[in-house]
Scaffold this motif. Structure first.
Motif, PDB file in Angstrom:
ATOM      1  N   PRO A 116       0.786  -1.235   0.000  1.00 37.72           N
ATOM      2  CA  PRO A 116       0.000   0.000   0.000  1.00 37.72           C
ATOM      3  C   PRO A 116       0.823   1.291   0.000  1.00 37.72           C
ATOM      4  CG  PRO A 116      -1.031  -1.598   1.439  1.00 37.72           C
ATOM      5  CD  PRO A 116       0.300  -2.169   1.057  1.00 37.72           C
ATOM      6  N   GLY A 120       0.290   5.633  -0.816  1.00 33.71           N
ATOM      7  CA  GLY A 120       0.541   6.451   0.364  1.00 33.71           C
ATOM      8  C   GLY A 120      -0.081   5.932   1.639  1.00 33.71           C
ATOM      9  N   GLN A 121      -0.445   4.641   1.673  1.00 32.65           N
ATOM     10  CA  GLN A 121      -1.105   4.064   2.843  1.00 32.65           C
ATOM     11  C   GLN A 121      -0.331   2.851   3.362  1.00 32.65           C
ATOM     12  OE1 GLN A 121      -3.713   5.318   4.439  1.00 32.65           O
ATOM     13  NE2 GLN A 121      -3.961   7.011   3.009  1.00 32.65           N
ATOM     14  N   CYS A 123       2.633   0.508   5.474  1.00 34.64           N
ATOM     15  CA  CYS A 123       3.234   0.307   6.792  1.00 34.64           C
ATOM     16  C   CYS A 123       4.664  -0.156   6.560  1.00 34.64           C
ATOM     17  CB  CYS A 123       2.502  -0.773   7.588  1.00 34.64           C
ATOM     18  SG  CYS A 123       0.841  -0.351   8.103  1.00 34.64           S
ATOM     19  N   GLY A 148       2.955   6.551   4.193  1.00 36.92           N
ATOM     20  CA  GLY A 148       2.104   5.836   5.143  1.00 36.92           C
ATOM     21  C   GLY A 148       2.584   6.020   6.559  1.00 36.92           C
ATOM     22  N   THR A 149       2.765   4.920   7.276  1.00 38.78           N
ATOM     23  CA  THR A 149       3.261   4.968   8.646  1.00 38.78           C
ATOM     24  C   THR A 149       4.541   4.149   8.734  1.00 38.78           C
ATOM     25  OG1 THR A 149       1.938   3.039   9.274  1.00 38.78           O
ATOM     26  CG2 THR A 149       0.960   5.204   9.639  1.00 38.78           C
ATOM     27  N   LEU A 203     -12.623  -1.058   3.563  1.00 42.09           N
ATOM     28  CA  LEU A 203     -12.113   0.305   3.730  1.00 42.09           C
ATOM     29  C   LEU A 203     -12.721   0.973   4.957  1.00 42.09           C
ATOM     30  CD1 LEU A 203     -10.525   2.777   2.711  1.00 42.09           C
ATOM     31  CD2 LEU A 203     -12.514   3.338   1.278  1.00 42.09           C
ATOM     32  N   SER A 207     -10.726   2.030   8.364  1.00 42.31           N
ATOM     33  CA  SER A 207     -10.721   3.428   8.813  1.00 42.31           C
ATOM     34  C   SER A 207     -11.100   3.532  10.284  1.00 42.31           C
ATOM     35  CB  SER A 207     -11.684   4.260   7.955  1.00 42.31           C
ATOM     36  OG  SER A 207     -11.280   4.262   6.605  1.00 42.31           O
ATOM     37  N   CYS A 210      -8.168   2.435  12.441  1.00 47.78           N
ATOM     38  CA  CYS A 210      -7.032   3.364  12.472  1.00 47.78           C
ATOM     39  C   CYS A 210      -7.303   4.612  13.300  1.00 47.78           C
ATOM     40  CB  CYS A 210      -6.641   3.758  11.045  1.00 47.78           C
ATOM     41  SG  CYS A 210      -5.854   2.417  10.116  1.00 47.78           S
TER      42      CYS A 210
END
Length: 265
Positions: A116, A120-121, A123, A148-149, A203, A207, A210
């Protein structure tokens, strides 16, 4: 900001990272070595290391298959890499394998990003050798936070667990969504509606998960009314904890395979 970065490999993962860093202004210029015919990239692309300009690189990202890493690095004049920080996105390749490929005393960072990152999503799990100072750690955190993170793990061994959970994890969710959509079709829904419902439900649930201080069990329980439709379905998943045991076995298998992938053993 990183002024000059070199990517060895600019395929799906490498280009997702590099192009995002350029777009965010975190890296000023990227040279990428990749024999593929890649179009529409901001990075300057070269078919082989011998074709690179005479540039001293601050950052080198190794994004090739592990078997190609040594040859890719040996094709670059050592003087160009003397002051670089090295980042590997190769799954399962330990520092014990990576450090001999880089110049002596070079800072080396292992990363485990997942797919992902291309939207931009992602990990990303991170682990550094003892030559990476706090300033470099902050810089690398910023780079991977742009897609992302990112989190630093305390031991290198924990990267195998990161690989098993978030590295391979997107495929687990895709498989569940595939199965859920197929179940919807068996219940009479058209394929496009079944696929849309499975994807958008995933999705929405993600959400909620998160949100700050989210509790997965509490979120599940909030949907599960006693003796309702969700309760009927959850009873099947939770019968003898079969789903949990299956997930444990799958994650352990991925964890074991991550260890096996390291050429150093």
């Amino acid at each position: 900001m990183v002024k000059h970065a070199l990517f060895l490999g600019y395929g799906r993962m490498g280009s997702a990272l590099g192009e995002a860093w350029l777009q965010a202004g975190l890296v000023q210029h990227i040279d990428a070595v990749d024999p593929g015919n890649i179009q529409g990239m901001q990075a300057s692309l070269y078919p082989a290391g011998q074709a690179l300009p005479a540039t001293d690189y601050e950052l080198v990202v190794i994004a090739v298959k592990p078997a190609l890493a040594q040859a890719a690095l040996q094709a670059i004049p050592p003087a160009r890499l003397a002051r670089a920080c090295f980042i590997s996105v190769m799954a399962g390749v330990s520092l014990r394998t990576l450090e001999p490929l880089a110049p002596a005393a070079a800072p080396v960072i292992r990363t485990m990003p997942n797919t992902p990152v291309i939207i931009g999503q992602g990990c990303t799990g991170l682990y550094a050798n003892n030559r990476v100072n706090p300033a470099l750690k902050n810089m690398v955190s910023a780079l991977f936070s742009a897609v992302g993170t990112a989190c630093w793990v305390e031991t290198e061994d924990q990267l195998h667990a990161v690989t098993a959970i978030s590295g391979s994890g997107p495929a687990y969710y895709h498989l569940f969504s595939e199965a859920l959509a197929q179940a919807g079709m068996k219940l009479g829904l058209p394929p496009d509606i079944a696929n849309m419902l499975a994807a958008r439900t995933a999705l929405g649930a993600a959400s909620l998960q998160c949100q700050q201080h989210a509790d997965f069990a509490a979120l599940r329980q909030a949907v599960t009314s006693p003796n309702g439709t969700t309760h009927a379905a959850i009873q099947i998943f939770e019968q003898d904890e079969q789903l949990r045991h299956l997930v444990d076995r799958a994650a352990m298998q991925a964890h074991t395979r991550s260890r096996e992938l390291d050429p150093a053993g």
